[in-house]
Motif scaffolding. Structure first.
Motif, mmCIF file in Angstrom:
data_model
loop_
_atom_site.group_PDB
_atom_site.id
_atom_site.type_symbol
_atom_site.label_atom_id
_atom_site.label_comp_id
_atom_site.label_asym_id
_atom_site.label_seq_id
_atom_site.Cartn_x
_atom_site.Cartn_y
_atom_site.Cartn_z
ATOM 1 N N VAL A 91 0.840 -1.197 0.000
ATOM 2 C CA VAL A 91 0.000 0.000 0.000
ATOM 3 C C VAL A 91 0.873 1.245 0.000
ATOM 4 C CG1 VAL A 91 -1.652 1.361 1.345
ATOM 5 C CG2 VAL A 91 -2.001 -1.099 1.060
ATOM 6 N N TYR A 92 1.875 1.270 0.896
ATOM 7 C CA TYR A 92 2.751 2.446 0.938
ATOM 8 C C TYR A 92 3.499 2.608 -0.382
ATOM 9 C CZ TYR A 92 6.191 5.897 2.082
ATOM 10 O OH TYR A 92 6.950 7.034 2.043
ATOM 11 N N GLN A 93 4.052 1.526 -0.909
ATOM 12 C CA GLN A 93 4.820 1.635 -2.151
ATOM 13 C C GLN A 93 3.961 2.150 -3.304
ATOM 14 O OE1 GLN A 93 6.198 -2.448 -2.306
ATOM 15 N NE2 GLN A 93 8.272 -1.837 -1.724
ATOM 16 N N GLN A 94 2.739 1.653 -3.413
ATOM 17 C CA GLN A 94 1.866 2.073 -4.505
ATOM 18 C C GLN A 94 1.526 3.555 -4.405
ATOM 19 O OE1 GLN A 94 -1.307 -0.708 -3.933
ATOM 20 N NE2 GLN A 94 -0.095 -2.437 -4.691
ATOM 21 N N PHE A 95 1.196 4.004 -3.203
ATOM 22 C CA PHE A 95 0.788 5.399 -3.064
ATOM 23 C C PHE A 95 1.985 6.341 -3.003
ATOM 24 C CE2 PHE A 95 -3.219 3.416 -2.401
ATOM 25 C CZ PHE A 95 -4.128 4.348 -2.872
ATOM 26 N N ALA A 96 3.138 5.855 -2.561
ATOM 27 C CA ALA A 96 4.347 6.669 -2.680
ATOM 28 C C ALA A 96 4.716 6.854 -4.149
ATOM 29 C CB ALA A 96 5.501 6.016 -1.921
ATOM 30 N N THR A 97 4.534 5.804 -4.943
ATOM 31 C CA THR A 97 4.758 5.920 -6.386
ATOM 32 C C THR A 97 3.789 6.928 -6.994
ATOM 33 O OG1 THR A 97 5.529 3.627 -6.492
ATOM 34 C CG2 THR A 97 4.841 4.652 -8.567
ATOM 35 N N LEU A 98 2.517 6.818 -6.626
ATOM 36 C CA LEU A 98 1.520 7.786 -7.088
ATOM 37 C C LEU A 98 1.902 9.194 -6.668
ATOM 38 C CD1 LEU A 98 -1.267 8.612 -8.253
ATOM 39 C CD2 LEU A 98 -2.249 7.996 -6.022
ATOM 40 N N ASP A 99 2.420 9.341 -5.468
ATOM 41 C CA ASP A 99 2.821 10.664 -4.992
ATOM 42 C C ASP A 99 3.932 11.243 -5.859
ATOM 43 O OD1 ASP A 99 2.127 12.559 -2.923
ATOM 44 O OD2 ASP A 99 4.128 12.258 -2.108
ATOM 45 N N CYS A 100 4.894 10.399 -6.227
ATOM 46 C CA CYS A 100 5.981 10.872 -7.086
ATOM 47 C C CYS A 100 5.480 11.199 -8.491
ATOM 48 C CB CYS A 100 7.084 9.810 -7.152
ATOM 49 S SG CYS A 100 7.933 9.521 -5.586
ATOM 50 N N VAL A 101 4.625 10.338 -9.026
ATOM 51 C CA VAL A 101 4.091 10.561 -10.374
ATOM 52 C C VAL A 101 3.270 11.842 -10.439
ATOM 53 C CG1 VAL A 101 2.428 9.654 -12.052
ATOM 54 C CG2 VAL A 101 4.118 8.130 -11.035
ATOM 55 N N ALA A 106 -0.825 12.656 -3.676
ATOM 56 C CA ALA A 106 -1.454 11.389 -3.293
ATOM 57 C C ALA A 106 -1.885 11.392 -1.838
ATOM 58 C CB ALA A 106 -0.500 10.234 -3.546
ATOM 59 N N GLU A 107 -2.945 10.648 -1.563
ATOM 60 C CA GLU A 107 -3.405 10.411 -0.201
ATOM 61 C C GLU A 107 -3.926 8.983 -0.104
ATOM 62 O OE1 GLU A 107 -6.356 13.210 1.026
ATOM 63 O OE2 GLU A 107 -5.059 14.954 0.744
ATOM 64 N N ILE A 108 -3.881 8.436 1.097
ATOM 65 C CA ILE A 108 -4.496 7.143 1.397
ATOM 66 C C ILE A 108 -5.651 7.394 2.360
ATOM 67 C CG2 ILE A 108 -4.175 4.875 2.456
ATOM 68 C CD1 ILE A 108 -1.155 5.176 1.818
#
Length: 349
Positions: A91-101, A106-108
């Motif tokens: 979950v963290y990796q996916q949304f951290a990636t979204l945050d960078c993109v 990004a938020e969870i």
């Protein structure tokens, strides 16, 4: 005040097989909605995670990343991530990636979900419903704080300083707690000093006011200043040029969804009388003309003093054009009125 939209991205089902069809068109329409919400000045767009044929989003971060490529400023959140049946590292990796993109948008929004399909799908026991969420939230927050956490839990293998990458641009990556009205979830959010989103999809919203009070009181007891808290309200709504047009567009699809879900959960069919109560001034439905909807959001603000309101417009098979018009009116007419009035109230206070 932040205003935005969230959706479960309902699918079109083949009447013979019950399987979703035209998913490419479904996702194309979703990206149009995200892009329009950004263009008309809304603050947030959220996607709910489900694992059923009637909803298209099982991987919110993937779809939100596609939306990030077509937007510039709108925040992109899950609504919700079913944290009980997911791995907090992923979950963290996916949304951290979204945050960078997305350049830090990004938020969870973490919750336990309104449906249970993900538990057997991923091999979890429903008897561990609460324990899984508590443990996974603890780990998610540990990962958010430290790229190499040392962590022990009861159901997942420990972390002994392994790195979790990439890291989000935002520090910390926003993690909201989503609650459907469970006092324990509300109290947990307050004690941890996390933002809280309360979903109000039935009944009189004012009856949820004690939850907002509980959230702030638990934060106070934990030493969290009220200025550090954020409270959001999520609910069903729809904006049209007139109140009559909103009712005509919304009632039949909404009633059909309530009837379908009611068969699963033992609810009676939604009557027109119940619907009219829901769209009355004290009801939960944010439905009507832009003036009607702005007035209801502001009336709720008097009760909750919340910082964010997210509207679920697509409940059932409304035409795509009607959803786009609702987003347009919400962003260009409703949102400025609400923001101006809330700013005046805060200045006066």
């Amino acid at each position: 005040m932040e205003l935005g939209v969230y959706t479960f991205v309902e699918t079109r089902l083949d009447p013979k097989t019950g399987e979703p069809v035209d998913l490419d068109k479904t996702f194309a329409e979703l990206l149009d909605e995200i892009e329009l919400a950004d263009r008309v000045g809304l603050d947030v767009f959220g996607l709910g995670e489900h694992h059923r044929p009637d909803y298209a989003i099982s991987a919110p971060a993937v779809a939100l990343a596609a939306g990030a490529a077509r937007t510039k400023r709108i925040r992109l959140t899950s609504a919700v991530t079913v944290l009980s049946s997911d791995d907090p590292v992923r979950v963290y990796q996916q949304f951290a990636t979204l945050d960078c993109v997305s350049g830090g948008r990004a938020e969870i929004m973490a919750g336990r979900g309104a449906f249970i399909e993900s538990f057997p799908l991923f091999g979890y026991d429903l008897e561990d419903y609460e324990k899984l969420f508590s443990e996974n939230l603890e780990l998610l927050l540990a990962i958010r704080k430290d790229a190499r956490p040392n962590w022990r839990g009861g159901r997942r293998p420990p972390l002994d300083g392994q790195g979790v990458y990439p890291r989000a641009l935002q520090n910390p990556l926003p993690v909201w707690i989503a609650s459907g009205g469970t006092p324990q979830s509300v109290a947990r959010a307050g004690a941890l000093g996390l933002p809280l989103a309360i979903a109000i999809i039935g009944g009189e919203p004012a009856r949820f006011a004690p939850l907002a009070a509980l959230y702030r009181e638990q934060a106070r007891r934990a030493g969290v200043p009220e200025s550090a808290l954020k409270l959001g309200i999520n609910g069903h709504g729809f904006v049209a040029d007139t109140a009559e047009a909103a009712v005509d567009a919304y009632f039949a699809p909404y009633a059909e969804v309530m009837r379908r879900l009611g068969r699963e959960r033992g609810w009676p069919p939604l009557s027109r009388e119940q619907f009219d109560i829901g769209r009355s001034p004290r009801g939960h439905l944010m439905l009507g003309s832009p003036d009607d909807v702005a007035a209801k959001i502001l009336a709720q603000h008097e009760v909750f003093r919340h910082d964010r309101y997210l509207m679920q417009m697509k409940v059932g098979q409304q035409p795509h054009e009607a959803i786009l018009r609702s987003i347009e009116l919400f962003g260009t007419v409703v949102a400025p009125k609400v923001r101006d009035e809330v700013a005046k109230r805060k200045a006066a206070a």
